[in-house]
Design a protein around this motif. Structure first.
Motif, PDB file in Angstrom:
ATOM      1  N   VAL A 140      57.315 -67.687 -47.907  1.00  0.00           N
ATOM      2  CA  VAL A 140      57.425 -69.005 -47.542  1.00  0.00           C
ATOM      3  C   VAL A 140      57.082 -69.031 -45.898  1.00  0.00           C
ATOM      4  CG1 VAL A 140      58.643 -70.969 -47.304  1.00  0.00           C
ATOM      5  CG2 VAL A 140      58.303 -69.842 -49.458  1.00  0.00           C
ATOM      6  N   LEU A 141      58.016 -68.222 -45.096  1.00  0.00           N
ATOM      7  CA  LEU A 141      57.590 -68.179 -43.835  1.00  0.00           C
ATOM      8  C   LEU A 141      56.199 -68.007 -43.504  1.00  0.00           C
ATOM      9  CD1 LEU A 141      58.673 -68.281 -40.771  1.00  0.00           C
ATOM     10  CD2 LEU A 141      59.102 -66.145 -41.162  1.00  0.00           C
ATOM     11  N   TYR A 142      55.598 -67.027 -44.241  1.00  0.00           N
ATOM     12  CA  TYR A 142      54.104 -66.658 -43.822  1.00  0.00           C
ATOM     13  C   TYR A 142      53.437 -67.908 -44.206  1.00  0.00           C
ATOM     14  CZ  TYR A 142      49.510 -65.100 -45.213  1.00  0.00           C
ATOM     15  OH  TYR A 142      48.033 -65.072 -45.026  1.00  0.00           O
ATOM     16  N   LEU A 143      53.300 -68.401 -45.391  1.00  0.00           N
ATOM     17  CA  LEU A 143      52.506 -69.625 -45.597  1.00  0.00           C
ATOM     18  C   LEU A 143      52.656 -70.796 -44.636  1.00  0.00           C
ATOM     19  CD1 LEU A 143      52.822 -69.453 -49.526  1.00  0.00           C
ATOM     20  CD2 LEU A 143      50.803 -68.949 -48.168  1.00  0.00           C
ATOM     21  N   LYS A 144      53.943 -70.924 -44.256  1.00  0.00           N
ATOM     22  CA  LYS A 144      54.075 -72.053 -43.383  1.00  0.00           C
ATOM     23  C   LYS A 144      53.739 -71.616 -41.797  1.00  0.00           C
ATOM     24  CE  LYS A 144      58.056 -74.568 -44.966  1.00  0.00           C
ATOM     25  NZ  LYS A 144      57.535 -75.813 -44.220  1.00  0.00           N
ATOM     26  N   SER A 145      53.550 -70.340 -41.720  1.00  0.00           N
ATOM     27  CA  SER A 145      53.146 -69.982 -40.127  1.00  0.00           C
ATOM     28  C   SER A 145      51.458 -70.065 -40.237  1.00  0.00           C
ATOM     29  CB  SER A 145      53.531 -68.696 -39.694  1.00  0.00           C
ATOM     30  OG  SER A 145      52.859 -67.768 -40.824  1.00  0.00           O
ATOM     31  N   LEU A 146      51.067 -70.174 -41.155  1.00  0.00           N
ATOM     32  CA  LEU A 146      49.529 -70.388 -41.383  1.00  0.00           C
ATOM     33  C   LEU A 146      49.298 -71.801 -40.552  1.00  0.00           C
ATOM     34  CD1 LEU A 146      48.210 -68.790 -44.755  1.00  0.00           C
ATOM     35  CD2 LEU A 146      48.127 -67.891 -42.500  1.00  0.00           C
ATOM     36  N   ASP A 147      50.088 -72.916 -40.765  1.00  0.00           N
ATOM     37  CA  ASP A 147      49.933 -74.139 -39.945  1.00  0.00           C
ATOM     38  C   ASP A 147      48.497 -74.651 -40.542  1.00  0.00           C
ATOM     39  OD1 ASP A 147      50.739 -76.296 -38.963  1.00  0.00           O
ATOM     40  OD2 ASP A 147      50.164 -75.398 -36.897  1.00  0.00           O
ATOM     41  N   LEU A 148      48.411 -74.655 -41.852  1.00  0.00           N
ATOM     42  CA  LEU A 148      47.000 -75.161 -42.469  1.00  0.00           C
ATOM     43  C   LEU A 148      47.370 -76.490 -43.220  1.00  0.00           C
ATOM     44  CD1 LEU A 148      45.233 -71.780 -43.819  1.00  0.00           C
ATOM     45  CD2 LEU A 148      44.750 -72.987 -41.592  1.00  0.00           C
ATOM     46  N   PRO A 149      46.641 -77.392 -42.767  1.00  0.00           N
ATOM     47  CA  PRO A 149      47.017 -78.753 -43.399  1.00  0.00           C
ATOM     48  C   PRO A 149      46.775 -78.806 -44.740  1.00  0.00           C
ATOM     49  CG  PRO A 149      45.035 -78.686 -42.080  1.00  0.00           C
ATOM     50  CD  PRO A 149      45.531 -77.621 -42.011  1.00  0.00           C
ATOM     51  N   ASP A 150      45.877 -78.070 -45.404  1.00  0.00           N
ATOM     52  CA  ASP A 150      45.656 -78.139 -46.920  1.00  0.00           C
ATOM     53  C   ASP A 150      46.722 -77.190 -47.651  1.00  0.00           C
ATOM     54  OD1 ASP A 150      44.338 -75.825 -45.572  1.00  0.00           O
ATOM     55  OD2 ASP A 150      42.707 -75.746 -47.300  1.00  0.00           O
ATOM     56  N   ILE A 151      47.578 -76.499 -46.925  1.00  0.00           N
ATOM     57  CA  ILE A 151      48.655 -75.547 -47.678  1.00  0.00           C
ATOM     58  C   ILE A 151      49.901 -76.529 -47.765  1.00  0.00           C
ATOM     59  CG2 ILE A 151      49.733 -73.535 -47.639  1.00  0.00           C
ATOM     60  CD1 ILE A 151      47.576 -72.217 -46.869  1.00  0.00           C
ATOM     61  N   ASP A 152      50.177 -76.700 -49.058  1.00  0.00           N
ATOM     62  CA  ASP A 152      51.659 -77.180 -49.185  1.00  0.00           C
ATOM     63  C   ASP A 152      52.209 -76.053 -50.155  1.00  0.00           C
ATOM     64  OD1 ASP A 152      53.621 -78.802 -50.585  1.00  0.00           O
ATOM     65  OD2 ASP A 152      52.719 -80.336 -50.030  1.00  0.00           O
TER      66      ASP A 152
END
Length: 700
Positions: free
Chosen positions: A370-382
């Motif tokens: 989850v930390l990895y996905l959040k760190s991508l900071d991409l608006p289309d990733i929830d």
């Protein structure tokens, strides 16, 4: 190589690749997909516009397959063909074919979300459904929409549910490549053995005495079992009457094996000699050991499981799935007709074995992911709506959010913080990443780097207490530093510092029964972490170990404080009327410190009031493993955060969850607002398999 089946399908595969962005390739065992597909793409010019990257779920596979491909192309490993695994990179600017673990590719995407240096990404052995591979599948689905004109994704496996993956990638084509398999005779046991280790030993000796030439591959559950069986088999083979059978050598194969031993396993066998390869499930796929004619399948695998409702890990020996049994049997038919000895009755296989293996994403802690996905900071990733092939439970995602909030990686609204972004740049679990950052603030980064490196070792570094050897009597276990009463993290620091004082003398490690290869690995990891921290901090840092080291109570104080912040979600409070602890969180439970810990009660028999721990494990009872005492003054802010946790707000930055009380949190329904499960037959099979496994486990 010339007669590998995949080469006969080269035109079919390339036509599908040229006409589609994503292609699923089902290559049966022996088809040559792992070694040849990258070379086919190389010949067809795909390496002119970028790198062909091939992911593997396992480190050993990435290294071994890269070595094999470099040999076939006649190039030096690390030049045109290379590999990258955690803390080891054998690539260069000339590298065009790159084998890497799925975790390394995820980390690369942090700094390069578009992965624009790759022209093709091959997700190999996707059927293993590792946590990182499942996340990569979701990211690739997003990425192919953004790079459709200059990017190809190939998903390869021997036993993957191809229809499900094809649907996941908008009905992408599936190419099937038959394997080069000879018939394999399946021999079942009449009854389940009392000891699969002893049964494996007896079966191996029976094969050696009665069967013709050919190597024997024996599947065991882990390194401990492998070491025991190797020792027993060596003794028994040595005691056989000379001339009664051919010579034999016994070789281990597992993830912690040193490179020189790996070469022996994959090299040619000596003439007039049978090899016994005793392996974990890493030999099921990817790694092909030439010359194997006989397979002994214990029917078990060691599987790490995480329970988000308790925060507890368990390392369980569980039955394999039917898919795994099929893979193991296939290893016997690579060079000529072979035999697979299954150490379980056919009725057990039919009635008790799961059809498929439970995906790792449904039995792992998701904090790092989850930390990895959040760190991508991409608006289309929830996160809560992320497109997983098989969704983790809402409870697992909520557990990850809670963990990340307690260590300041996300704020109360679920948004990633500056600290969280920096943590994601470190190739460590979130707790250790946070510890390093806090240590840098309190002047004890050098000590924290050592502890992080020691905890990142691939093998057990310290001697076991059960061994009764001459060396054990010469230097007792307690002769090692004892942590000065503060616990295991301090002991690990002291051990490394003592070794440092000897100028990293290998003989010192041997004298104290420390794992030599592991300690050398730790030294290298510490160096790499130092370099990464210096880049993150954008300036010089005090990361050097002092030559004039001596015990520093202030250093210990600062380090323990940093550990308390980093392990805020792994905090336990001593029970007043019980010499044990209760963990803090939504579901407290009574636990004890693991017997291997150096943390001991004081003269009054009391343990410290609060400790942080590396992990909570379930063996014969719940244990805290690798613990360190911390001060109540550091604990108070953490307790305040625990009491204020609002999971609804935490999820606010990435999607909404229906409002529930903490007591009902584990019963959250899967709604459209949460990650919804894919309602297909494969999904229901996995769910049914998981429920059967948990039911059987509960009866033990």
């Amino acid at each position: 190589m010339a007669d590998l089946p995949i080469l006969q399908f080269e035109e079919t595969i390339m036509k599908a690749v040229e006409e589609n962005t994503v292609v699923v390739i089902i290559g049966e065992t022996g088809s040559g997909k792992s070694t040849q597909l990258s070379q086919i793409l190389h010949r067809r010019g795909y390496t002119k516009s970028g790198i062909v990257g091939v992911t593997q779920p396992r480190r050993v596979a990435a290294v071994s397959v890269a070595r094999r491909v470099s040999q076939e192309l006649g190039v030096r490993l690390g030049d045109e063909v290379g590999y990258a695994i955690r803390f080891e990179d054998r690539t260069s600017e000339r590298t065009r074919i790159k084998y890497l673990t799925d975790g390394v590719l995820l980390r690369e995407s942090l700094s390069n979300p578009e992965l624009d240096e790759y022209s093709v990404v091959i997700l190999d052995e996707a059927h293993e459904r590792s946590l990182n591979t499942d996340i990569l599948l979701g990211l690739m689905k997003r990425l192919v929409k953004r790079r459709a004109s200059n990017f190809k994704v190939l998903i390869t496996s021997a036993t993957l549910d191809d229809e499900k993956v094809s649907q996941f990638f908008s009905e992408c084509p599936v190419v099937r490549v038959p394997g080069k398999l000879f018939p394999v005779e399946i021999v079942y046991s009449h009854e389940r053995p009392v000891s699969y280790l002893e049964s494996s030993l007896a079966t191996a000796l029976d094969i050696h005495m009665k069967e013709g030439e050919g190597d024997v591959l024996i599947f065991m559950t882990g390194q401990d079992d492998i070491d025991k069986l190797v020792s027993k088999l060596e003794d028994r083979v040595r005691s056989l009457e000379e001339g009664s059978c051919m010579d034999a050598i016994i070789l281990p194969l597992h993830g912690s094996l040193q490179p020189e031993m790996q070469v022996r396993v994959f090299g040619p066998r000596p003439p007039n000699c049978r090899r016994f390869i005793v392996a974990t499930n890493i030999a099921e796929t990817s790694l092909t050991v030439d010359g194997v004619v006989y397979v002994i399948d214990s029917g078990y695998v060691k599987q790490r499981q995480y329970n988000p409702s308790t925060g507890m890990y368990s390392l369980d020996v569980v039955q394999i799935s039917k898919v795994q049994a099929h893979q193991r049997a296939g290893r016997a038919g690579r060079t000529r007709p072979g035999k697979c000895y299954r150490l379980y009755p056919s009725a057990v296989y039919e009635d008790e074995f799961l059809d498929v293996t439970i995906p790792e994403i449904q039995r792992s802690s998701l904090a790092g992911s989850v930390l990895y996905l959040k760190s991508l900071d991409l608006p289309d990733i929830d996160i809560l709506k992320f497109d997983f092939l098989d969704s983790p439970s809402p409870e697992s995602l909520q557990d990850a959010l809670k963990q990340l909030y307690l260590i300041d990686a996300i704020d109360e609204n679920g948004l990633i913080t500056r600290i969280g972004k920096t943590m994601a740049e470190l190739p460590l679990e979130p707790s250790l990443s946070r510890t390093l950052m806090e240590a840098n603030e309190h002047g004890c980064l050098s000590q924290a780097l050592t502890v992080a490196a020691m905890l990142s070792a691939e093998t057990t570094l310290l001697p076991g207490r059960s061994k009764n050897t001459e060396k054990k009597r010469k230097h007792d276990y307690l002769d090692l530093p004892d942590g000065s009463g503060w616990g295991d993290h301090i002991q690990l620091l002291q051990i490394y510092e003592c070794w440092h004082q000897t100028n990293y003398d290998i003989d010192w490690c041997k004298d104290y029964q420390l794992q030599v290869r592991g300690m050398k690995f730790v030294k290298d990891v510490r160096r790499q972490l130092s370099q990464i921290m210096q880049k993150i901090a954008k300036g010089p840092l005090d990361v050097q170990t002092s030559r004039r080291w001596k015990e520093s109570q202030q250093d210990y104080h600062n380090l323990r404080r940093a550990l308390c912040v980093g392990y805020a979600n792994q905090l336990a409070e001593r029970m007043v009327y019980h010499n044990g602890y209760r963990t803090l969180g939504f579901k407290p439970q009574v636990v004890q410190v693991h017997p291997s810990s150096v943390l001991k009660p004081d003269d009054e028999g009391k343990l410290p009031d609060y400790v942080v721990y590396q992990e909570l494990i379930a063996t014969s009872r719940p244990y805290l493993r690798t613990v360190c005492a911390v001060n109540i003054a550091w604990v108070t802010p953490i307790l305040d955060k625990v009491n204020k946790i609002n999971i609804n707000k935490l999820s606010g930055g990435i999607g909404r969850i229906e409002e529930h009380t903490e007591e009902n949190m584990s019963d959250l329904p899967k709604t459209d607002n949460v990650v919804a499960a894919v309602p297909d037959d494969h999904e229901s099979k996995i769910q049914a398999a998981r429920e059967r496994f948990l039911a059987r486990k509960g009866k033990k």
